[in-house]
Design a protein around this motif. Structure first.
Motif, PDB file in Angstrom:
ATOM      1  N   GLY A  78       6.810 -52.555-115.004  1.00 43.08           N
ATOM      2  CA  GLY A  78       8.104 -52.681-115.673  1.00 43.08           C
ATOM      3  C   GLY A  78       8.006 -52.478-117.164  1.00 43.08           C
ATOM      4  N   ILE A  79       7.043 -53.141-117.806  1.00 40.15           N
ATOM      5  CA  ILE A  79       6.902 -52.996-119.259  1.00 40.15           C
ATOM      6  C   ILE A  79       6.333 -51.624-119.606  1.00 40.15           C
ATOM      7  N   ASP A  80       5.462 -51.079-118.741  1.00 38.50           N
ATOM      8  CA  ASP A  80       4.898 -49.748-118.994  1.00 38.50           C
ATOM      9  C   ASP A  80       6.000 -48.700-119.040  1.00 38.50           C
ATOM     10  N   ARG A  81       6.939 -48.778-118.111  1.00 37.14           N
ATOM     11  CA  ARG A  81       8.038 -47.809-118.073  1.00 37.14           C
ATOM     12  C   ARG A  81       8.861 -47.863-119.351  1.00 37.14           C
ATOM     13  N   GLU A  82       9.182 -49.074-119.801  1.00 37.36           N
ATOM     14  CA  GLU A  82      10.052 -49.199-120.975  1.00 37.36           C
ATOM     15  C   GLU A  82       9.307 -48.872-122.269  1.00 37.36           C
ATOM     16  N   LEU A  83       8.026 -49.221-122.345  1.00 28.28           N
ATOM     17  CA  LEU A  83       7.242 -48.864-123.531  1.00 28.28           C
ATOM     18  C   LEU A  83       7.140 -47.346-123.668  1.00 28.28           C
ATOM     19  N   CYS A  84       6.874 -46.675-122.566  1.00 31.50           N
ATOM     20  CA  CYS A  84       6.803 -45.206-122.617  1.00 31.50           C
ATOM     21  C   CYS A  84       8.137 -44.630-123.073  1.00 31.50           C
ATOM     22  N   GLY A  85       9.222 -45.203-122.557  1.00 34.61           N
ATOM     23  CA  GLY A  85      10.538 -44.697-122.926  1.00 34.61           C
ATOM     24  C   GLY A  85      10.835 -44.863-124.402  1.00 34.61           C
ATOM     25  N   PHE A  86      10.714 -46.073-124.916  1.00 35.09           N
ATOM     26  CA  PHE A  86      11.055 -46.320-126.319  1.00 35.09           C
ATOM     27  C   PHE A  86      10.056 -45.672-127.275  1.00 35.09           C
ATOM     28  N   ALA A  87       8.778 -45.593-126.867  1.00 39.25           N
ATOM     29  CA  ALA A  87       7.774 -44.986-127.742  1.00 39.25           C
ATOM     30  C   ALA A  87       8.008 -43.494-127.923  1.00 39.25           C
ATOM     31  N   TYR A  95      16.769 -58.909-130.170  1.00 41.70           N
ATOM     32  CA  TYR A  95      16.397 -57.679-129.476  1.00 41.70           C
ATOM     33  C   TYR A  95      17.333 -57.398-128.309  1.00 41.70           C
ATOM     34  N   LEU A  96      18.016 -58.415-127.815  1.00 41.90           N
ATOM     35  CA  LEU A  96      19.021 -58.200-126.785  1.00 41.90           C
ATOM     36  C   LEU A  96      20.167 -57.358-127.341  1.00 41.90           C
ATOM     37  N   ALA A  97      20.566 -57.649-128.594  1.00 42.24           N
ATOM     38  CA  ALA A  97      21.620 -56.851-129.226  1.00 42.24           C
ATOM     39  C   ALA A  97      21.175 -55.402-129.404  1.00 42.24           C
ATOM     40  N   VAL A  98      19.879 -55.207-129.652  1.00 43.90           N
ATOM     41  CA  VAL A  98      19.356 -53.849-129.831  1.00 43.90           C
ATOM     42  C   VAL A  98      19.550 -53.032-128.563  1.00 43.90           C
ATOM     43  N   ILE A  99      19.178 -53.590-127.410  1.00 47.30           N
ATOM     44  CA  ILE A  99      19.274 -52.810-126.180  1.00 47.30           C
ATOM     45  C   ILE A  99      20.701 -52.764-125.647  1.00 47.30           C
ATOM     46  N   GLU A 100      21.523 -53.730-126.020  1.00 44.96           N
ATOM     47  CA  GLU A 100      22.904 -53.719-125.555  1.00 44.96           C
ATOM     48  C   GLU A 100      23.710 -52.589-126.191  1.00 44.96           C
ATOM     49  N   SER A 101      23.573 -52.422-127.505  1.00 38.05           N
ATOM     50  CA  SER A 101      24.491 -51.525-128.214  1.00 38.05           C
ATOM     51  C   SER A 101      23.807 -50.524-129.133  1.00 38.05           C
ATOM     52  N   TYR A 153      14.719 -59.739-106.679  1.00 37.55           N
ATOM     53  CA  TYR A 153      15.002 -58.357-106.300  1.00 37.55           C
ATOM     54  C   TYR A 153      16.460 -58.107-106.659  1.00 37.55           C
ATOM     55  N   LEU A 154      16.688 -57.268-107.685  1.00 41.41           N
ATOM     56  CA  LEU A 154      18.025 -57.055-108.219  1.00 41.41           C
ATOM     57  C   LEU A 154      18.307 -55.565-108.365  1.00 41.41           C
ATOM     58  N   LEU A 155      19.510 -55.244-108.779  1.00 40.18           N
ATOM     59  CA  LEU A 155      19.828 -53.874-109.130  1.00 40.18           C
ATOM     60  C   LEU A 155      18.859 -53.382-110.204  1.00 40.18           C
ATOM     61  N   GLU A 156      18.573 -52.085-110.202  1.00 36.63           N
ATOM     62  CA  GLU A 156      17.575 -51.546-111.122  1.00 36.63           C
ATOM     63  C   GLU A 156      17.891 -51.885-112.579  1.00 36.63           C
ATOM     64  N   GLU A 157      19.150 -51.781-112.977  1.00 40.90           N
ATOM     65  CA  GLU A 157      19.514 -52.043-114.368  1.00 40.90           C
ATOM     66  C   GLU A 157      19.135 -53.461-114.789  1.00 40.90           C
ATOM     67  N   THR A 158      19.415 -54.443-113.928  1.00 43.50           N
ATOM     68  CA  THR A 158      19.103 -55.828-114.262  1.00 43.50           C
ATOM     69  C   THR A 158      17.608 -56.093-114.173  1.00 43.50           C
ATOM     70  N   THR A 159      16.935 -55.455-113.222  1.00 45.83           N
ATOM     71  CA  THR A 159      15.482 -55.595-113.113  1.00 45.83           C
ATOM     72  C   THR A 159      14.795 -55.100-114.377  1.00 45.83           C
ATOM     73  N   ARG A 160      15.270 -53.985-114.922  1.00 45.86           N
ATOM     74  CA  ARG A 160      14.656 -53.400-116.118  1.00 45.86           C
ATOM     75  C   ARG A 160      14.997 -54.169-117.391  1.00 45.86           C
ATOM     76  N   TYR A 161      16.093 -54.900-117.367  1.00 43.17           N
ATOM     77  CA  TYR A 161      16.665 -55.484-118.577  1.00 43.17           C
ATOM     78  C   TYR A 161      15.675 -56.307-119.414  1.00 43.17           C
ATOM     79  N   PRO A 162      14.993 -57.327-118.850  1.00 42.27           N
ATOM     80  CA  PRO A 162      14.071 -58.096-119.694  1.00 42.27           C
ATOM     81  C   PRO A 162      12.908 -57.267-120.204  1.00 42.27           C
ATOM     82  N   TYR A 163      12.458 -56.298-119.434  1.00 40.84           N
ATOM     83  CA  TYR A 163      11.328 -55.477-119.882  1.00 40.84           C
ATOM     84  C   TYR A 163      11.741 -54.546-121.023  1.00 40.84           C
ATOM     85  N   ILE A 181      13.857 -55.472-123.312  1.00 41.96           N
ATOM     86  CA  ILE A 181      13.810 -56.385-124.464  1.00 41.96           C
ATOM     87  C   ILE A 181      12.366 -56.547-124.936  1.00 41.96           C
ATOM     88  N   PHE A 182      11.447 -56.764-123.991  1.00 37.89           N
ATOM     89  CA  PHE A 182      10.035 -56.928-124.348  1.00 37.89           C
ATOM     90  C   PHE A 182       9.504 -55.683-125.074  1.00 37.89           C
TER      91      PHE A 182
END
Length: 324
Positions: free
Chosen positions: A71-80, A115-121, A212-222, A224-225
């Motif tokens: 989860g964190i690997d996917r988001e780190l690659c994306g933002f990086a 950081y929640l505000a960062v990913i929200e908007s 086990y949630l929808l993909e958007e919610t599953t990704r959400y905390p990662y 932020i991380f």
């Protein structure tokens, strides 16, 4: 002829540099094989390292379990590698974090929730989602009104950075009283407390990271991380930012009004700014007039000596963001 020779030498030099770099990075392999496998592009793309844990809201979060690691690997690659987007987020944070952080602190909300505000908007006070969520904290109209924001034909305080942050804090505190866990609070901000509570009861887990949630919610905390990791060390992730690149906060004069303003363009001129300036620095004004309905509003008038870049050294909110 001379120009063609220079081009040939330049091309050979680049190819040689690539080959040398490849040899240095893979020294245990046969050099002939390395040369034969030289990449056809002139740069390398590294996968960002995944830390074994991260501290979020004062709590250490284990990232070694397969779902957390991936989860964190996917988001780190994306933002990086969303270079322009991520760099813009840091530039905007220099303007908005000085407003957000004191409000979070005053309401007992951990600083990491900025950081929640960062990913929200993407730190855009005028952001509007497909679900009609609005502002820095992406509040729905009903939610905004529930937590004290005024939303009328001429006013939308979801676009007011300070007031929308106050409203978000009310939600976050309410959710924390319910869950007692800040990560679950963050997940509920995306999915709603009702859905998170229902799924936690149904699935029999104590943390939203195990749901086990929808993909958007599953990704959400990662997400932020990942933003937190990059914001705390941009250079490590390849972002070279100088102080002069950051967007500066502005100083204002405040105009408190409690009666209607039929013509905001005329009001702006009377206060020494353009209608455009007035709207940009008061994005909660949603029309060319203001109907107060008996309420009191504070309009920010940017100081004219603050309207240009250059001159005095740029304000840097977090020294970790810039290189000297």
């Amino acid at each position: 002829m001379k120009r063609n020779i220079i081009k040939a030498v330049g091309a050979a030099g680049i190819a040689g540099l690539i080959g040398l770099t490849a040899c240095m990075m893979t020294g245990h392999r046969d050099s002939t094989a390395v040369v034969a496998e030289t990449p056809v592009v002139a740069s390398f793309t590294n996968s960002p390292p995944v830390p074994s844990s991260i501290r979020f809201c004062g709590k250490s979060i284990d990232l070694t379990r397969y779902n957390s690691y991936e989860g964190i690997d996917r988001e780190l690659c994306g933002f990086a590698y969303l270079h322009s987007t991520t760099m813009m987020l840091i530039k905007r944070a220099n303007r908005y974090f000085p407003v957000i952080e004191p409000i979070l602190s005053a309401n007992g909300i951990p600083d990491d929730f900025k950081y929640l505000a960062v990913i929200e908007s993407s730190l855009d006070p005028t952001a509007v989602s497909t679900a009609r969520a609005v502002g820095l904290w992406q509040l729905l109209e009903g939610t905004g009104k529930q937590y004290g924001l005024r939303i009328t034909t001429t006013v939308d305080e979801r676009r007011n950075v300070a007031k929308s942050t106050q409203a978000a804090c009310k939600y976050l505190n309410e959710a924390y009283r319910k869950y007692g866990d800040w990560i679950t609070v963050a997940s509920s901000y995306n999915a709603g407390m009702g859905r998170i509570t229902t799924q936690m009861d149904k699935q029999g887990v104590e943390s939203s990271l195990d749901l086990y949630l929808l993909e958007e919610t599953t990704r959400y905390p990662y997400r932020i991380f990942a933003v937190k990791l990059i914001f705390e060390n941009p250079y490590k992730y390849g972002f070279i930012i100088h102080a002069d690149n950051l967007y500066k906060p502005f100083e204002y004069q405040e105009r408190t009004v409690n009666s209607d303003i039929p013509d905001l363009a005329a009001f702006a001129q009377e206060n020494g700014v353009t209608f455009k300036d007035l709207k940009i620095f008061n994005p909660w004004l949603r029309d060319d007039k203001l109907l107060t309905d008996g309420a009191s509003y504070t309009i920010l008038i940017p100081k004219t000596n603050q309207m240009k870049y250059g001159g005095s050294p740029r304000y840097v909110h977090d020294e970790r963001w810039v290189v000297q």
